[in-house]
Scaffold this motif. Structure first.
Motif, short mmCIF file in Angstrom:
data_model
loop_
_atom_site.label_atom_id
_atom_site.label_comp_id
_atom_site.label_asym_id
_atom_site.label_seq_id
_atom_site.Cartn_x
_atom_site.Cartn_y
_atom_site.Cartn_z
N TYR A 18 25.86 12.29 -10.93
CA TYR A 18 25.14 11.23 -11.15
C TYR A 18 24.24 10.90 -10.14
N SER A 19 24.44 11.49 -9.11
CA SER A 19 23.61 10.73 -7.80
C SER A 19 22.25 11.08 -7.93
N GLY A 20 21.48 10.08 -7.78
CA GLY A 20 19.93 10.41 -7.56
C GLY A 20 19.38 10.40 -8.92
N THR A 21 19.82 10.28 -9.95
CA THR A 21 19.41 10.41 -11.47
C THR A 21 18.34 9.17 -11.74
N LEU A 22 18.51 8.17 -11.17
CA LEU A 22 17.51 7.18 -11.63
C LEU A 22 16.06 7.24 -11.01
N SER A 23 16.10 7.86 -9.67
CA SER A 23 14.61 8.17 -9.30
C SER A 23 14.17 9.32 -9.92
N ARG A 24 15.09 10.35 -10.21
CA ARG A 24 14.67 11.41 -10.99
C ARG A 24 14.09 11.07 -12.65
N ARG A 25 14.76 10.18 -13.16
CA ARG A 25 14.58 9.70 -14.40
C ARG A 25 12.82 9.01 -14.47
N VAL A 26 12.52 8.47 -13.38
CA VAL A 26 11.29 7.62 -13.34
C VAL A 26 10.31 8.72 -13.30
N PHE A 27 10.53 9.76 -12.44
CA PHE A 27 9.37 10.53 -12.05
C PHE A 27 9.43 11.54 -13.51
N ALA A 28 10.64 12.09 -14.18
CA ALA A 28 10.39 12.70 -15.26
C ALA A 28 9.72 11.89 -16.43
N PHE A 29 10.00 10.69 -16.48
CA PHE A 29 9.09 9.82 -17.41
C PHE A 29 7.66 9.95 -17.02
N MET A 30 7.28 9.99 -15.94
CA MET A 30 5.80 9.99 -15.82
C MET A 30 5.16 11.32 -16.21
N ILE A 31 6.23 12.50 -15.84
CA ILE A 31 5.51 13.89 -16.08
C ILE A 31 5.63 13.96 -17.63
N ASP A 32 6.64 13.46 -18.33
CA ASP A 32 6.46 13.59 -19.88
C ASP A 32 5.42 12.77 -20.46
N TYR A 33 5.22 11.47 -20.13
CA TYR A 33 4.18 10.54 -20.45
C TYR A 33 2.91 11.39 -20.23
N LEU A 34 2.62 11.89 -19.34
CA LEU A 34 1.24 12.44 -18.97
C LEU A 34 1.18 13.67 -19.89
N MET A 35 2.33 14.61 -20.00
CA MET A 35 2.12 15.57 -21.14
C MET A 35 1.90 15.49 -22.45
N LEU A 36 2.48 14.00 -22.74
CA LEU A 36 2.37 13.70 -24.36
C LEU A 36 0.73 13.12 -24.45
N ARG A 75 18.88 22.90 -24.20
CA ARG A 75 18.87 22.57 -22.68
C ARG A 75 19.27 20.88 -22.48
N GLN A 76 19.10 20.34 -23.69
CA GLN A 76 19.34 18.78 -23.68
C GLN A 76 18.34 18.18 -22.59
N ALA A 77 17.23 18.57 -22.16
CA ALA A 77 16.33 17.96 -21.28
C ALA A 77 14.82 18.06 -21.83
N SER A 78 13.94 17.13 -21.57
CA SER A 78 12.54 17.50 -21.98
C SER A 78 11.88 18.28 -20.68
N LEU A 79 10.76 18.47 -20.74
CA LEU A 79 10.14 19.48 -19.62
C LEU A 79 10.10 18.51 -18.40
N GLY A 80 9.84 17.24 -18.42
CA GLY A 80 9.85 16.55 -17.15
C GLY A 80 11.28 16.20 -16.70
N MET A 81 12.42 16.25 -17.41
CA MET A 81 13.70 16.38 -17.31
C MET A 81 13.95 17.56 -16.50
N ARG A 82 13.63 18.64 -16.93
CA ARG A 82 13.67 20.12 -16.34
C ARG A 82 13.22 19.99 -15.03
N ALA A 83 11.88 19.70 -14.93
CA ALA A 83 11.30 19.75 -13.64
C ALA A 83 11.99 18.96 -12.55
#
Length: 145
Positions: A18-36, A75-83
């Motif tokens: 679970y370490s570092g997941t918050l910052s990774r979630r923020v960046f994954a959100f930005m990637i997913d939002y841009l893709m959408l 995979r239980q992850a969006s493309l941003g989450m996988r990245a």
């Protein structure tokens, strides 16, 4: 740290998952939002501009399908989450399904509209860096890489 795919169907007890997941979630959100956004613009252009008139509805439909199929998939992850090397798991150990992924996304968007930026701050105080919508849906986010 590498977590094998079998861990996606169980709840890891190691704090490093679970370490570092918050910052990774923020960046994954930005990637997913841009893709959408790009997908919605392309669909609007493909419909000769009609999609622009229905952009909010189109965005909700595309986001629902996108997150339902990716987070609710194997995979239980969006493309941003996988990245960003993270995945969503259920705390009861079961696999995430399409409906749970849609509900998870809908609650996130509703709470994000009402509680921004407090929704991310909650992760600093809740165990396993879970956010409010994770608690409501019985999910957690773990590192996969």
């Amino acid at each position: 740290m590498s977590i094998n795919s079998n861990t996606l169907h169980g709840v890891p007890q190691d704090w490093r998952a679970y370490s570092g997941t918050l910052s990774r979630r923020v960046f994954a959100f930005m990637i997913d939002y841009l893709m959408l956004s790009v997908i919605c613009v392309l669909l609007s252009i493909a419909t000769i501009g009609i999609g622009f008139f229905f952009y909010p509805t189109l965005f909700i439909l595309v986001a629902g399908l996108y997150f339902g199929l990716t987070i609710g998939g194997p995979r239980q992850a969006s493309l941003g989450m996988r990245a960003m090397g993270i995945a969503v798991i259920r705390v009861d150990g079961k696999s995430l399904d399409f409906l749970t992924a849609i509900v998870h996304m809908a609650i996130f968007w509703i709470l994000n509209a009402v509680l921004t930026p407090f929704i991310v701050l909650a992760g600093l105080f809740i165990e396993r860096n879970r956010l409010v919508h994770d608690l409501l849906t019985g999910t957690a986010v773990i590192r996969t890489a």
